[in-house]
Design a protein around this motif. Structure first.
Motif, PDB file in Angstrom:
ATOM      1  N   UNK A  95      38.625  -5.883  30.992  1.00 42.74           N
ATOM      2  CA  UNK A  95      38.351  -5.726  29.561  1.00 42.74           C
ATOM      3  C   UNK A  95      38.490  -7.071  28.849  1.00 42.74           C
ATOM      4  N   UNK A  96      39.477  -7.869  29.271  1.00 43.33           N
ATOM      5  CA  UNK A  96      39.616  -9.210  28.692  1.00 43.33           C
ATOM      6  C   UNK A  96      38.331 -10.012  28.941  1.00 43.33           C
ATOM      7  N   UNK A  97      37.784  -9.898  30.165  1.00 44.53           N
ATOM      8  CA  UNK A  97      36.549 -10.630  30.477  1.00 44.53           C
ATOM      9  C   UNK A  97      35.357 -10.087  29.693  1.00 44.53           C
ATOM     10  N   UNK A  98      35.332  -8.777  29.476  1.00 42.70           N
ATOM     11  CA  UNK A  98      34.255  -8.218  28.643  1.00 42.70           C
ATOM     12  C   UNK A  98      34.276  -8.884  27.264  1.00 42.70           C
ATOM     13  N   UNK A  99      35.481  -8.992  26.688  1.00 44.58           N
ATOM     14  CA  UNK A  99      35.595  -9.593  25.354  1.00 44.58           C
ATOM     15  C   UNK A  99      35.219 -11.074  25.404  1.00 44.58           C
ATOM     16  N   UNK A 100      35.696 -11.783  26.432  1.00 43.25           N
ATOM     17  CA  UNK A 100      35.374 -13.218  26.558  1.00 43.25           C
ATOM     18  C   UNK A 100      33.879 -13.430  26.699  1.00 43.25           C
ATOM     19  N   UNK A 101      33.237 -12.623  27.558  1.00 41.06           N
ATOM     20  CA  UNK A 101      31.794 -12.792  27.772  1.00 41.06           C
ATOM     21  C   UNK A 101      31.004 -12.434  26.508  1.00 41.06           C
ATOM     22  N   UNK A 102      31.456 -11.377  25.816  1.00 41.53           N
ATOM     23  CA  UNK A 102      30.742 -10.961  24.602  1.00 41.53           C
ATOM     24  C   UNK A 102      30.848 -12.039  23.522  1.00 41.53           C
ATOM     25  N   UNK A 155      44.464 -20.271  23.244  1.00 39.10           N
ATOM     26  CA  UNK A 155      43.199 -19.766  23.726  1.00 39.10           C
ATOM     27  C   UNK A 155      42.770 -18.524  22.944  1.00 39.10           C
ATOM     28  N   UNK A 156      41.477 -18.464  22.630  1.00 40.29           N
ATOM     29  CA  UNK A 156      40.973 -17.345  21.832  1.00 40.29           C
ATOM     30  C   UNK A 156      41.318 -16.001  22.461  1.00 40.29           C
ATOM     31  N   UNK A 157      41.063 -15.894  23.767  1.00 40.60           N
ATOM     32  CA  UNK A 157      41.291 -14.608  24.422  1.00 40.60           C
ATOM     33  C   UNK A 157      42.769 -14.263  24.427  1.00 40.60           C
ATOM     34  N   UNK A 158      43.629 -15.288  24.643  1.00 37.79           N
ATOM     35  CA  UNK A 158      45.062 -15.001  24.680  1.00 37.79           C
ATOM     36  C   UNK A 158      45.547 -14.568  23.304  1.00 37.79           C
ATOM     37  N   UNK A 159      45.015 -15.227  22.248  1.00 42.47           N
ATOM     38  CA  UNK A 159      45.552 -14.943  20.925  1.00 42.47           C
ATOM     39  C   UNK A 159      45.037 -13.619  20.371  1.00 42.47           C
ATOM     40  N   UNK A 160      43.751 -13.340  20.561  1.00 40.31           N
ATOM     41  CA  UNK A 160      43.186 -12.153  19.934  1.00 40.31           C
ATOM     42  C   UNK A 160      42.929 -11.023  20.914  1.00 40.31           C
ATOM     43  N   UNK A 161      42.503 -11.365  22.127  1.00 45.91           N
ATOM     44  CA  UNK A 161      41.998 -10.316  23.012  1.00 45.91           C
ATOM     45  C   UNK A 161      42.903 -10.089  24.215  1.00 45.91           C
ATOM     46  N   UNK A 220      33.356 -20.972  33.809  1.00 51.97           N
ATOM     47  CA  UNK A 220      33.654 -19.609  34.248  1.00 51.97           C
ATOM     48  C   UNK A 220      34.492 -19.666  35.518  1.00 51.97           C
ATOM     49  N   UNK A 221      35.305 -18.636  35.735  1.00 52.38           N
ATOM     50  CA  UNK A 221      36.130 -18.591  36.943  1.00 52.38           C
ATOM     51  C   UNK A 221      35.257 -18.645  38.186  1.00 52.38           C
ATOM     52  N   UNK A 222      35.720 -19.386  39.187  1.00 53.88           N
ATOM     53  CA  UNK A 222      34.904 -19.604  40.382  1.00 53.88           C
ATOM     54  C   UNK A 222      35.127 -18.507  41.419  1.00 53.88           C
ATOM     55  N   UNK A 223      34.822 -17.288  41.050  1.00 59.44           N
ATOM     56  CA  UNK A 223      34.916 -16.179  42.003  1.00 59.44           C
ATOM     57  C   UNK A 223      33.699 -15.274  41.821  1.00 59.44           C
ATOM     58  N   UNK A 224      33.336 -14.553  42.880  1.00 59.13           N
ATOM     59  CA  UNK A 224      32.134 -13.731  42.791  1.00 59.13           C
ATOM     60  C   UNK A 224      32.431 -12.315  42.289  1.00 59.13           C
ATOM     61  N   UNK A 225      33.658 -11.837  42.443  1.00 63.53           N
ATOM     62  CA  UNK A 225      33.967 -10.438  42.089  1.00 63.53           C
ATOM     63  C   UNK A 225      34.142 -10.235  40.584  1.00 63.53           C
ATOM     64  N   UNK A 226      34.564 -11.275  39.870  1.00 61.54           N
ATOM     65  CA  UNK A 226      34.870 -11.129  38.444  1.00 61.54           C
ATOM     66  C   UNK A 226      34.222 -12.264  37.676  1.00 61.54           C
ATOM     67  N   UNK A 227      33.689 -11.953  36.487  1.00 58.04           N
ATOM     68  CA  UNK A 227      33.065 -13.023  35.690  1.00 58.04           C
ATOM     69  C   UNK A 227      33.672 -13.044  34.299  1.00 58.04           C
ATOM     70  N   UNK A 228      34.225 -14.196  33.949  1.00 60.59           N
ATOM     71  CA  UNK A 228      34.766 -14.377  32.615  1.00 60.59           C
ATOM     72  C   UNK A 228      35.069 -15.844  32.393  1.00 60.59           C
ATOM     73  N   UNK A 229      35.072 -16.293  31.124  1.00 62.81           N
ATOM     74  CA  UNK A 229      35.340 -17.707  30.847  1.00 62.81           C
ATOM     75  C   UNK A 229      36.804 -18.053  31.091  1.00 62.81           C
ATOM     76  N   UNK A 230      37.042 -19.255  31.583  1.00 61.27           N
ATOM     77  CA  UNK A 230      38.417 -19.726  31.751  1.00 61.27           C
ATOM     78  C   UNK A 230      39.052 -19.874  30.369  1.00 61.27           C
ATOM     79  N   UNK A 231      38.301 -20.439  29.418  1.00 63.87           N
ATOM     80  CA  UNK A 231      38.764 -20.532  28.030  1.00 63.87           C
ATOM     81  C   UNK A 231      37.541 -20.766  27.143  1.00 63.87           C
ATOM     82  N   UNK A 232      37.730 -20.530  25.853  1.00 66.14           N
ATOM     83  CA  UNK A 232      36.662 -20.803  24.890  1.00 66.14           C
ATOM     84  C   UNK A 232      37.265 -21.649  23.774  1.00 66.14           C
ATOM     85  N   UNK A 233      36.683 -22.814  23.516  1.00 65.82           N
ATOM     86  CA  UNK A 233      37.137 -23.627  22.382  1.00 65.82           C
ATOM     87  C   UNK A 233      36.307 -23.241  21.171  1.00 65.82           C
ATOM     88  N   UNK A 234      36.964 -22.695  20.164  1.00 67.18           N
ATOM     89  CA  UNK A 234      36.213 -22.213  18.998  1.00 67.18           C
ATOM     90  C   UNK A 234      36.803 -22.763  17.708  1.00 67.18           C
TER      91      UNK A 234
END
Ligand code: HEM
Length: 289
Positions: A124-131, A11-17, A264-278
């Motif tokens: 911060x991980x979600x900030x990077x994923x969303x960006x 996963x992009x976020x796991x590998x880089x962010x 995206x994760x199915x919660x209202x408190x936090x927003x970030x992608x589950x994964x990104x295929x790039x």
């Protein structure tokens, strides 16, 4: 072409962010680099308690166990700091949880330390994923960032407004208060939608548009407002700026690898992608911000 699909779903976020925010917050707390990986795993597990809508029972149990294991480990580190203080945040937290008679409130110290691990990691991980997701949907903006890495700061701010990692928080009304014609009685718990405020058409023109550097985006509520304004905002901004500059310089030709809508994760408190295929064309080693 390199793709995370081709590499067996790394996963992009796991590998880089992903490792970056937890390593940074662990370093500030004073957790050794060898322990930081374990903290990442515990925090990921435990985050499921907060961030997952529906889980099988065994996953809830594992998340709860990780949470408790992490808290016991933090208690051990805090005890050690009591006898041998160091130049780190754990030592500061021990002082903050010690009363004038010298009595340490360990529960308080552990709760402070746990709050930092969580607040400084997934957000911060979600900030990077969303960006990254927004950049991939806007190739012209991505190309501009590749040409001029100094645009990363504006990309971070616009991501915090357009797709904020913490879209909601809660408050308890201290007094009866009327907001927008609705009476909120004293003692009521209110769920405040920061993400909705960031899309207020009365403040931001065409709020869904992703436009780094827009003149009306600076007043966003991505880090909250008032006495509870995010303590880690400068750190999160710095990590976002550095990570986005390095990532976009190193992975040239970065693009989404599939047409599948990003989950995206199915919660209202936090927003970030589950994964990104790039996918990307060339990986340039050694570039830095
Ligand atoms: C992009 C990353 C981050 C986002 C979007 C974010 C967002 C927020 C928001 C919205 C609040 C206010 C919550 C409320 O009013 O109820 C908050 C509070 C807080 N944040 Fe962050 N945060 C981020 C990163 C960090 C980091 C890196 C740290 C620690 C190093 C941190 C530590 C805290 C703490 C301790 C609070 C509580 C402050 C208080 O209650 O006085 N945050 N954060």
């Amino acid at each position: 072409m390199a793709s995370f699909e081709a590499e067996g779903r790394a996963d992009l976020m796991a590998r880089f962010c992903g490792p970056l925010p937890v390593a940074v917050i662990a370093g500030i707390l004073g957790v050794s680099p060898t322990d930081a990986g374990r903290f990442g795993e515990w925090a990921d597990d435990a985050a499921r308690l907060l961030m997952s809508g529906h889980l099988p029972t065994d996953a809830w149990v594992r998340a709860a166990e990780s949470f408790v294991t992490m808290q016991h480990h933090l208690a051990g580190l805090l005890s050690a700091r009591r006898t041998a203080p160091a130049d780190d945040l754990l030592s500061v937290l021990v002082q903050a949880a010690t009363d004038p008679s010298g009595q340490l409130d360990m529960a308080k110290a552990v709760s402070y330390a746990t709050a930092f691990v969580f607040a400084g990691h997934k957000t911060t991980t979600d900030l990077l994923g969303n960006a990254v997701h927004l950049l991939l949907l806007h190739p012209d903006t991505l190309a501009a960032l590749v040409r001029d890495p100094s645009l990363a700061a504006a990309v971070v701010e616009e991501t915090l407004r357009r797709d904020c990692p913490v879209p909601g928080t809660s408050r308890v009304a201290n007094v009866d208060v009327a907001i927008g014609g609705v009476m909120i009685p004293k003692g009521a718990r209110v769920f405040v939608l920061l993400g909705s405020a960031n899309h207020d058409e009365a403040v931001v023109e065409a709020p869904s548009r992703f436009e780094p550097g827009r003149p009306d985006g600076g007043e966003h509520l991505g880090f909250g407002r008032g006495v509870h304004f995010c303590l880690g905002a400068p750190l999160a901004r710095l990590q976002g700026r550095v990570a986005l500059s390095v990532l976009t310089q190193r992975l040239q030709g970065l693009r989404l690898a599939s047409d599948r809508p990003v989950q995206f994760r199915q919660v209202t408190m936090f927003r970030g992608p589950v994964s990104l295929d790039v996918a990307w064309d060339v990986e340039v080693q050694g570039s830095s911000a």
